[in-house]
Scaffold this active site. Structure first.
Site, PDB file in Angstrom:
ATOM      1  N   LYS A   1      -3.907  -6.582 -11.923  1.00 43.64           N
ATOM      2  CA  LYS A   1      -5.014  -7.032 -10.986  1.00 43.64           C
ATOM      3  C   LYS A   1      -6.372  -5.791 -11.096  1.00 43.64           C
ATOM      4  O   LYS A   1      -5.691  -4.657 -10.866  1.00 43.64           O
ATOM      5  CB  LYS A   1      -4.533  -7.213  -9.758  1.00 43.64           C
ATOM      6  CG  LYS A   1      -5.577  -7.555  -8.753  1.00 43.64           C
ATOM      7  CD  LYS A   1      -5.066  -7.503  -7.355  1.00 43.64           C
ATOM      8  CE  LYS A   1      -6.158  -7.608  -6.225  1.00 43.64           C
ATOM      9  NZ  LYS A   1      -6.137  -6.859  -5.164  1.00 43.64           N
TER      10      LYS A   1
ATOM     11  N   LYS B   1       0.782  -1.195  -0.031  1.00 39.56           N
ATOM     12  CA  LYS B   1      -0.080   0.102   0.065  1.00 39.56           C
ATOM     13  C   LYS B   1       0.927   1.299   0.141  1.00 39.56           C
ATOM     14  O   LYS B   1       0.668   2.298  -0.652  1.00 39.56           O
ATOM     15  CB  LYS B   1      -1.047   0.183   0.918  1.00 39.56           C
ATOM     16  CG  LYS B   1      -2.071  -0.827   1.018  1.00 39.56           C
ATOM     17  CD  LYS B   1      -3.107  -1.082   2.243  1.00 39.56           C
ATOM     18  CE  LYS B   1      -3.969  -2.139   2.106  1.00 39.56           C
ATOM     19  NZ  LYS B   1      -4.980  -2.393   3.326  1.00 39.56           N
TER      20      LYS B   1
ATOM     21  N   LYS C   1      -9.354  -0.964  -6.988  1.00 39.50           N
ATOM     22  CA  LYS C   1      -9.639   0.506  -6.998  1.00 39.50           C
ATOM     23  C   LYS C   1      -8.506   1.580  -6.982  1.00 39.50           C
ATOM     24  O   LYS C   1      -8.519   2.610  -7.597  1.00 39.50           O
ATOM     25  CB  LYS C   1     -10.181   0.892  -5.558  1.00 39.50           C
ATOM     26  CG  LYS C   1     -11.513   0.420  -5.473  1.00 39.50           C
ATOM     27  CD  LYS C   1     -12.092   0.934  -3.897  1.00 39.50           C
ATOM     28  CE  LYS C   1     -11.823  -0.073  -2.651  1.00 39.50           C
ATOM     29  NZ  LYS C   1     -12.502  -1.281  -2.628  1.00 39.50           N
TER      30      LYS C   1
HETATM   31  P1  ADP Z   1      -9.112  -3.176  -4.188  1.00 38.02           P
HETATM   32  O1  ADP Z   1      -7.848  -3.734  -4.663  1.00 38.02           O
HETATM   33  O2  ADP Z   1     -10.215  -2.608  -5.127  1.00 38.02           O
HETATM   34  O3  ADP Z   1      -8.878  -1.873  -3.046  1.00 38.02           O
HETATM   35  P2  ADP Z   1     -10.081  -4.651  -1.819  1.00 38.02           P
HETATM   36  O4  ADP Z   1      -8.478  -4.720  -1.401  1.00 38.02           O
HETATM   37  O5  ADP Z   1     -10.740  -3.782  -0.953  1.00 38.02           O
HETATM   38  O6  ADP Z   1     -10.006  -4.073  -3.259  1.00 38.02           O
HETATM   39  O7  ADP Z   1     -10.347  -6.021  -1.892  1.00 38.02           O
HETATM   40  C1  ADP Z   1     -11.782  -6.384  -1.314  1.00 38.02           C
HETATM   41  C2  ADP Z   1     -11.946  -7.761  -1.600  1.00 38.02           C
HETATM   42  O8  ADP Z   1     -12.392  -7.994  -2.920  1.00 38.02           O
HETATM   43  C3  ADP Z   1     -10.823  -8.707  -1.204  1.00 38.02           C
HETATM   44  O9  ADP Z   1     -11.524  -9.748  -0.544  1.00 38.02           O
HETATM   45  C4  ADP Z   1     -10.058  -9.143  -2.491  1.00 38.02           C
HETATM   46  O10 ADP Z   1      -9.656 -10.477  -2.322  1.00 38.02           O
HETATM   47  C5  ADP Z   1     -11.267  -9.050  -3.333  1.00 38.02           C
HETATM   48  N1  ADP Z   1     -10.537  -8.527  -4.658  1.00 38.02           N
HETATM   49  C6  ADP Z   1     -10.278  -7.096  -4.837  1.00 38.02           C
HETATM   50  N2  ADP Z   1      -9.670  -7.199  -6.214  1.00 38.02           N
HETATM   51  C7  ADP Z   1      -9.902  -8.429  -6.909  1.00 38.02           C
HETATM   52  C8  ADP Z   1      -9.455  -8.970  -8.065  1.00 38.02           C
HETATM   53  N3  ADP Z   1      -8.849  -8.084  -8.902  1.00 38.02           N
HETATM   54  N4  ADP Z   1      -9.730 -10.302  -8.389  1.00 38.02           N
HETATM   55  C9  ADP Z   1     -10.197 -10.995  -7.326  1.00 38.02           C
HETATM   56  N5  ADP Z   1     -10.451 -10.597  -6.091  1.00 38.02           N
HETATM   57  C10 ADP Z   1     -10.461  -9.323  -5.634  1.00 38.02           C
END
Ligand code: ADP
Ligand code: TRP
Length: 330
Positions: free
Chosen positions: A194, A114, A197
């Site tokens: 990947k 992060k 957000k």
């Molecule tokens: P972001 O990366 O968008 O900030 P988060 O880290 O808040 O997303 O992830 C929230 C949930 O969604 C987690 O359980 C994570 O494993 C799942 N997740 C996030 N992005 C993906 C992705 N590209 N593919 C599969 N699962 C995802």
């Protein structure tokens, strides 16, 4: 009759939810409400590590509640609540923090990732796994369905539960099972990385119309000419199509790719139609729910009452064992 397992998971309300969140987490949460005593919460204390704007955090929180309810979370089956409605969570997090070696936090990969991605290196972000451990342990959770990326945080949680139990020589906390959902591979974003957000490469679940079309049309592909055969397994558009299509459709599209004369533009149109169809019902339901925010707030209030009650039964013996003086009862 065997007691139902307690299933717990949380999601940060830190922006619009995307299809990676849906296939990687939310879909499993919604399915699992049928299988056990499910507790799902909005990790808004965690979101403070990246959002310092009250209005925005509030808005995101309500957005995520609407998203989950529209997608099928049933508050009769699952306890659905805001993390900030359970102050016992931060109370336990403090106690766990006093038993956490700094070196354990220093191994945290999520923190390093992060910060490398531009988030400020604050102490809240550094100790994020301790708060996450408290989230899980405060309900005596058995199972924690999360994506592969959360594996280390769950290991830290198990470790900290053991430390507290050993420090006070009592089973104060239940050590949850390791439960990593391996349902889908990582969902790619429009740029092929990947979907996240923080990369600004998302396709949002509740996007629609022109804006959705524009996003889908922007999915990156290689420059193979329209008439040439293409390998579906090397294409981001196909990786996304696979998530939404049934077996028959998947094979039909894959055959089109291999045959040639089928361009990426065709595949993107296919993808757009699939996304629209897949979320159509949820989209309508979300619009209805938006008109009844009193109901939505009631869901959170009732979920909060239930979650606090459970948390208090776990916290009471911990206060006693640790010798924390209390002149009132909740
Ligand atoms: P972001 O990366 O968008 O900030 P988060 O880290 O808040 O997303 O992830 C929230 C949930 O969604 C987690 O359980 C994570 O494993 C799942 N997740 C996030 N992005 C993906 C992705 N590209 N593919 C599969 N699962 C995802
Ligand atoms: N760290 C999780 C994520 O980014 C969110 C979360 C916070 C969580 N507390 C939790 C997940 C407890 C499961 C259990 O997705």
């Amino acid at each position: 009759m065997t007691k139902k397992k307690t299933i717990l998971s949380g999601i940060q309300p830190s922006g619009k939810l995307h299809i990676g969140n849906y296939f990687g987490a939310m879909r499993q949460h919604i399915r699992m409400q049928e299988e056990g005593d499910a507790f799902y919460f909005l990790a808004n204390y965690h979101s403070l590590t990246s959002i310092n704007d009250g209005e925005r955090l509030n808005q995101y929180t309500m957005d995520v509640v609407l998203d989950y309810l529209a997608l099928g979370l049933d508050p009769q089956k699952a306890t659905f609540f805001a993390q900030s409605d359970v102050p016992q969570t931060t109370e336990l997090a403090w106690i766990l923090g006093t038993l956490t070696p700094v070196s354990l936090m220093e191994k945290g990969v999520a923190y390093k990732d992060k910060v490398a991605n531009g988030l400020s290196a604050n102490v809240g972000l550094f100790t994020y796994p301790i708060l996450q451990a408290a989230d899980i342990l405060i309900y005596h959770s058995d199972l924690v369905p999360v994506g592969e990326d959360q594996k280390q945080n769950i290991e830290i949680c198990r470790d900290l539960a053991g430390k507290l139990n050993r420090a006070y020589d009592q089973e104060l906390l239940k050590i949850p099972e390791d439960y990593i959902v391996k349902s889908v591979a990582t969902v790619p974003g429009v740029d092929g990385r990947k979907m996240s957000k923080s990369y600004g490469n998302t396709i949002d679940i509740f996007d629609e119309g022109k804006s959705l079309k524009k996003t889908v049309m922007s999915v990156q592909t290689d420059s193979t000419p329209l008439e040439d055969p293409k390998d579906p397994d090397k294409c981001n558009v196909f990786a996304l199509i696979k998530l939404f299509a049934d077996e028959e459709k998947r094979e039909e599209v894959a055959a089109n790719y291999r045959q040639g004369g089928y361009g990426y533009g065709h595949a993107k149109k296919e993808l757009l139609g699939l996304i629209e169809g897949y979320f159509a019902e949820a989209r309508d339901r979300r619009k209805e729910l938006e008109k009844d925010m009193d109901y939505v707030r009631d869901v959170l209030r009732e979920g909060g009452v239930k979650a606090r009650e459970r948390a208090e039964t776990v916290m009471e013996p911990i206060r006693e064992a640790t010798g924390l003086y209390r002149s009132f009862k909740y």
